[in-house]
Design a protein around this motif. Sequence first.
Motif, PDB file in Angstrom:
ATOM      1  N   PHE A  43      52.269 -18.606   1.334  1.00 15.04           N
ATOM      2  CA  PHE A  43      51.970 -19.192   2.631  1.00 15.04           C
ATOM      3  C   PHE A  43      50.646 -18.729   3.243  1.00 15.04           C
ATOM      4  O   PHE A  43      49.882 -19.537   3.734  1.00 15.04           O
ATOM      5  CB  PHE A  43      53.092 -18.968   3.649  1.00 15.04           C
ATOM      6  CG  PHE A  43      52.844 -19.676   4.962  1.00 15.04           C
ATOM      7  CD1 PHE A  43      52.960 -21.044   5.051  1.00 15.04           C
ATOM      8  CD2 PHE A  43      52.465 -18.972   6.080  1.00 15.04           C
ATOM      9  CE1 PHE A  43      52.711 -21.716   6.250  1.00 15.04           C
ATOM     10  CE2 PHE A  43      52.211 -19.623   7.285  1.00 15.04           C
ATOM     11  CZ  PHE A  43      52.338 -20.987   7.367  1.00 15.04           C
ATOM     12  N   TYR A  44      50.358 -17.457   3.263  1.00 17.25           N
ATOM     13  CA  TYR A  44      49.214 -16.930   3.998  1.00 17.25           C
ATOM     14  C   TYR A  44      47.876 -17.169   3.322  1.00 17.25           C
ATOM     15  O   TYR A  44      46.831 -16.992   3.950  1.00 17.25           O
ATOM     16  CB  TYR A  44      49.387 -15.426   4.243  1.00 17.25           C
ATOM     17  CG  TYR A  44      50.630 -15.107   5.037  1.00 17.25           C
ATOM     18  CD1 TYR A  44      50.737 -15.474   6.369  1.00 17.25           C
ATOM     19  CD2 TYR A  44      51.701 -14.445   4.449  1.00 17.25           C
ATOM     20  CE1 TYR A  44      51.881 -15.194   7.101  1.00 17.25           C
ATOM     21  CE2 TYR A  44      52.847 -14.151   5.180  1.00 17.25           C
ATOM     22  CZ  TYR A  44      52.928 -14.531   6.502  1.00 17.25           C
ATOM     23  OH  TYR A  44      54.045 -14.255   7.230  1.00 17.25           O
ATOM     24  N   ILE A  45      47.880 -17.546   2.078  1.00 11.77           N
ATOM     25  CA  ILE A  45      46.628 -17.728   1.348  1.00 11.77           C
ATOM     26  C   ILE A  45      46.759 -18.877   0.359  1.00 11.77           C
ATOM     27  O   ILE A  45      47.725 -18.957  -0.386  1.00 11.77           O
ATOM     28  CB  ILE A  45      46.204 -16.417   0.621  1.00 11.77           C
ATOM     29  CG1 ILE A  45      44.872 -16.570  -0.105  1.00 11.77           C
ATOM     30  CG2 ILE A  45      47.258 -15.929  -0.320  1.00 11.77           C
ATOM     31  CD1 ILE A  45      43.708 -16.435   0.798  1.00 11.77           C
ATOM     32  N   LEU A  46      45.793 -19.792   0.403  1.00 10.23           N
ATOM     33  CA  LEU A  46      45.683 -20.841  -0.608  1.00 10.23           C
ATOM     34  C   LEU A  46      44.213 -20.890  -1.004  1.00 10.23           C
ATOM     35  O   LEU A  46      43.364 -21.343  -0.240  1.00 10.23           O
ATOM     36  CB  LEU A  46      46.152 -22.199  -0.083  1.00 10.23           C
ATOM     37  CG  LEU A  46      46.075 -23.356  -1.078  1.00 10.23           C
ATOM     38  CD1 LEU A  46      46.864 -23.063  -2.357  1.00 10.23           C
ATOM     39  CD2 LEU A  46      46.562 -24.651  -0.445  1.00 10.23           C
ATOM     40  N   SER A  55      42.436  -8.417  -4.977  1.00  6.65           N
ATOM     41  CA  SER A  55      42.490  -7.379  -3.947  1.00  6.65           C
ATOM     42  C   SER A  55      42.487  -7.996  -2.545  1.00  6.65           C
ATOM     43  O   SER A  55      43.265  -7.588  -1.673  1.00  6.65           O
ATOM     44  CB  SER A  55      41.301  -6.432  -4.111  1.00  6.65           C
ATOM     45  OG  SER A  55      41.225  -5.534  -3.043  1.00  6.65           O
ATOM     46  N   THR A  56      41.631  -8.980  -2.322  1.00  9.27           N
ATOM     47  CA  THR A  56      41.574  -9.661  -1.026  1.00  9.27           C
ATOM     48  C   THR A  56      42.875 -10.404  -0.762  1.00  9.27           C
ATOM     49  O   THR A  56      43.419 -10.343   0.345  1.00  9.27           O
ATOM     50  CB  THR A  56      40.368 -10.614  -0.965  1.00  9.27           C
ATOM     51  OG1 THR A  56      39.177  -9.821  -1.051  1.00  9.27           O
ATOM     52  CG2 THR A  56      40.345 -11.446   0.299  1.00  9.27           C
ATOM     53  N   VAL A  57      43.376 -11.086  -1.764  1.00 12.25           N
ATOM     54  CA  VAL A  57      44.651 -11.809  -1.614  1.00 12.25           C
ATOM     55  C   VAL A  57      45.753 -10.832  -1.219  1.00 12.25           C
ATOM     56  O   VAL A  57      46.534 -11.100  -0.294  1.00 12.25           O
ATOM     57  CB  VAL A  57      45.010 -12.580  -2.913  1.00 12.25           C
ATOM     58  CG1 VAL A  57      46.431 -13.106  -2.876  1.00 12.25           C
ATOM     59  CG2 VAL A  57      44.013 -13.712  -3.145  1.00 12.25           C
ATOM     60  N   GLN A  58      45.825  -9.690  -1.873  1.00 13.81           N
ATOM     61  CA  GLN A  58      46.860  -8.704  -1.562  1.00 13.81           C
ATOM     62  C   GLN A  58      46.687  -8.134  -0.159  1.00 13.81           C
ATOM     63  O   GLN A  58      47.672  -7.910   0.546  1.00 13.81           O
ATOM     64  CB  GLN A  58      46.875  -7.582  -2.609  1.00 13.81           C
ATOM     65  CG  GLN A  58      47.472  -8.004  -3.927  1.00 13.81           C
ATOM     66  CD  GLN A  58      48.855  -8.644  -3.777  1.00 13.81           C
ATOM     67  OE1 GLN A  58      49.747  -8.115  -3.116  1.00 13.81           O
ATOM     68  NE2 GLN A  58      49.018  -9.810  -4.388  1.00 13.81           N
ATOM     69  N   THR A  59      45.450  -7.908   0.257  1.00 15.04           N
ATOM     70  CA  THR A  59      45.189  -7.433   1.622  1.00 15.04           C
ATOM     71  C   THR A  59      45.723  -8.426   2.643  1.00 15.04           C
ATOM     72  O   THR A  59      46.399  -8.047   3.605  1.00 15.04           O
ATOM     73  CB  THR A  59      43.668  -7.211   1.845  1.00 15.04           C
ATOM     74  OG1 THR A  59      43.225  -6.190   0.958  1.00 15.04           O
ATOM     75  CG2 THR A  59      43.346  -6.844   3.275  1.00 15.04           C
ATOM     76  N   ILE A  60      45.442  -9.702   2.423  1.00 16.98           N
ATOM     77  CA  ILE A  60      45.875 -10.756   3.338  1.00 16.98           C
ATOM     78  C   ILE A  60      47.404 -10.850   3.363  1.00 16.98           C
ATOM     79  O   ILE A  60      48.013 -10.942   4.433  1.00 16.98           O
ATOM     80  CB  ILE A  60      45.226 -12.106   2.957  1.00 16.98           C
ATOM     81  CG1 ILE A  60      43.724 -12.043   3.237  1.00 16.98           C
ATOM     82  CG2 ILE A  60      45.881 -13.274   3.683  1.00 16.98           C
ATOM     83  CD1 ILE A  60      42.914 -13.186   2.647  1.00 16.98           C
ATOM     84  N   GLY A  72      55.268 -11.731  14.967  1.00 16.98           N
ATOM     85  CA  GLY A  72      55.342 -13.171  14.734  1.00 16.98           C
ATOM     86  C   GLY A  72      53.980 -13.815  14.538  1.00 16.98           C
ATOM     87  O   GLY A  72      53.838 -15.026  14.671  1.00 16.98           O
ATOM     88  N   VAL A  73      52.967 -13.024  14.211  1.00 22.72           N
ATOM     89  CA  VAL A  73      51.595 -13.521  14.029  1.00 22.72           C
ATOM     90  C   VAL A  73      51.376 -13.891  12.566  1.00 22.72           C
ATOM     91  O   VAL A  73      51.813 -13.179  11.663  1.00 22.72           O
ATOM     92  CB  VAL A  73      50.569 -12.445  14.464  1.00 22.72           C
ATOM     93  CG1 VAL A  73      49.156 -12.855  14.077  1.00 22.72           C
ATOM     94  CG2 VAL A  73      50.664 -12.196  15.961  1.00 22.72           C
ATOM     95  N   GLN A  74      50.675 -15.002  12.347  1.00 18.96           N
ATOM     96  CA  GLN A  74      50.315 -15.447  10.999  1.00 18.96           C
ATOM     97  C   GLN A  74      48.824 -15.781  10.967  1.00 18.96           C
ATOM     98  O   GLN A  74      48.351 -16.581  11.768  1.00 18.96           O
ATOM     99  CB  GLN A  74      51.109 -16.691  10.602  1.00 18.96           C
ATOM    100  CG  GLN A  74      52.601 -16.463  10.533  1.00 18.96           C
ATOM    101  CD  GLN A  74      53.363 -17.740  10.251  1.00 18.96           C
ATOM    102  OE1 GLN A  74      53.027 -18.812  10.733  1.00 18.96           O
ATOM    103  NE2 GLN A  74      54.417 -17.624   9.455  1.00 18.96           N
ATOM    104  N   ILE A  75      48.107 -15.160  10.033  1.00 18.40           N
ATOM    105  CA  ILE A  75      46.684 -15.446   9.837  1.00 18.40           C
ATOM    106  C   ILE A  75      46.541 -16.008   8.425  1.00 18.40           C
ATOM    107  O   ILE A  75      46.759 -15.294   7.448  1.00 18.40           O
ATOM    108  CB  ILE A  75      45.818 -14.195  10.026  1.00 18.40           C
ATOM    109  CG1 ILE A  75      46.021 -13.631  11.436  1.00 18.40           C
ATOM    110  CG2 ILE A  75      44.345 -14.525   9.763  1.00 18.40           C
ATOM    111  CD1 ILE A  75      45.297 -12.330  11.700  1.00 18.40           C
ATOM    112  N   VAL A  76      46.204 -17.287   8.341  1.00 16.91           N
ATOM    113  CA  VAL A  76      46.188 -18.009   7.076  1.00 16.91           C
ATOM    114  C   VAL A  76      44.747 -18.293   6.659  1.00 16.91           C
ATOM    115  O   VAL A  76      43.903 -18.644   7.484  1.00 16.91           O
ATOM    116  CB  VAL A  76      46.987 -19.330   7.196  1.00 16.91           C
ATOM    117  CG1 VAL A  76      46.922 -20.136   5.915  1.00 16.91           C
ATOM    118  CG2 VAL A  76      48.439 -19.029   7.570  1.00 16.91           C
ATOM    119  N   VAL A  77      44.493 -18.139   5.361  1.00 16.76           N
ATOM    120  CA  VAL A  77      43.166 -18.424   4.798  1.00 16.76           C
ATOM    121  C   VAL A  77      43.309 -19.521   3.752  1.00 16.76           C
ATOM    122  O   VAL A  77      44.159 -19.436   2.867  1.00 16.76           O
ATOM    123  CB  VAL A  77      42.547 -17.158   4.160  1.00 16.76           C
ATOM    124  CG1 VAL A  77      41.211 -17.492   3.501  1.00 16.76           C
ATOM    125  CG2 VAL A  77      42.387 -16.047   5.191  1.00 16.76           C
TER     126      VAL A  77
END
Length: 192
Positions: A43-46, A55-60, A72-77
Amino acid sequence: MQNRTYARCLSLIFALIVAIACGISALAAQEGTPTLPEPSEQFYILDEAQVLSESTVQTILTKNEELYAQYGVQIVVLTVRDLQNRDIQSYASDIYKAWEIGGADEKGLLLVLDIAGDNYFTVAGAGLRENMTSTALQAMLNQNLEPDFAAKNYDAGVVKFFNAAAQRAELFVSSQTPAPTVPAPSDSPTSD
């Protein structure tokens, strides 16, 4: 009698022309509006453009799990190879709504990178907009993403922007969360 046959024939031809025109219009509209991608399993990264490191994907992913569990915050890239001349602002807004980023409280932020279009855009939900104003987001983008994006080092720019956005969102939302109610000393029963 011939007039009726002629009139029916003209009616059928007219109906056929209208049906064909409607079908062509529907196909043209469908081709002009690319379908939106579905969110990834995480969900958070596509990363459709495949410009981000593991590494960036895992951080996100890791930070989002914490942010969502606590606030309840979501930051999507989302990275895309090419929006094919589609307006990035409309595209980002459509994705934000379709994916329901930030949930019912709209505590969400979406960052979209269009690699071929050499562009990016953010959308903040209503639950974060007081703190993530367009001015604040632009300053964060300019400081954290733009230098690396211009150098085509998308991975470094994304992780810098994500970390800054996560920190800002966490500070804002944690300050909005009411403290637990504890009775004042005068409210507690006394023993005589």
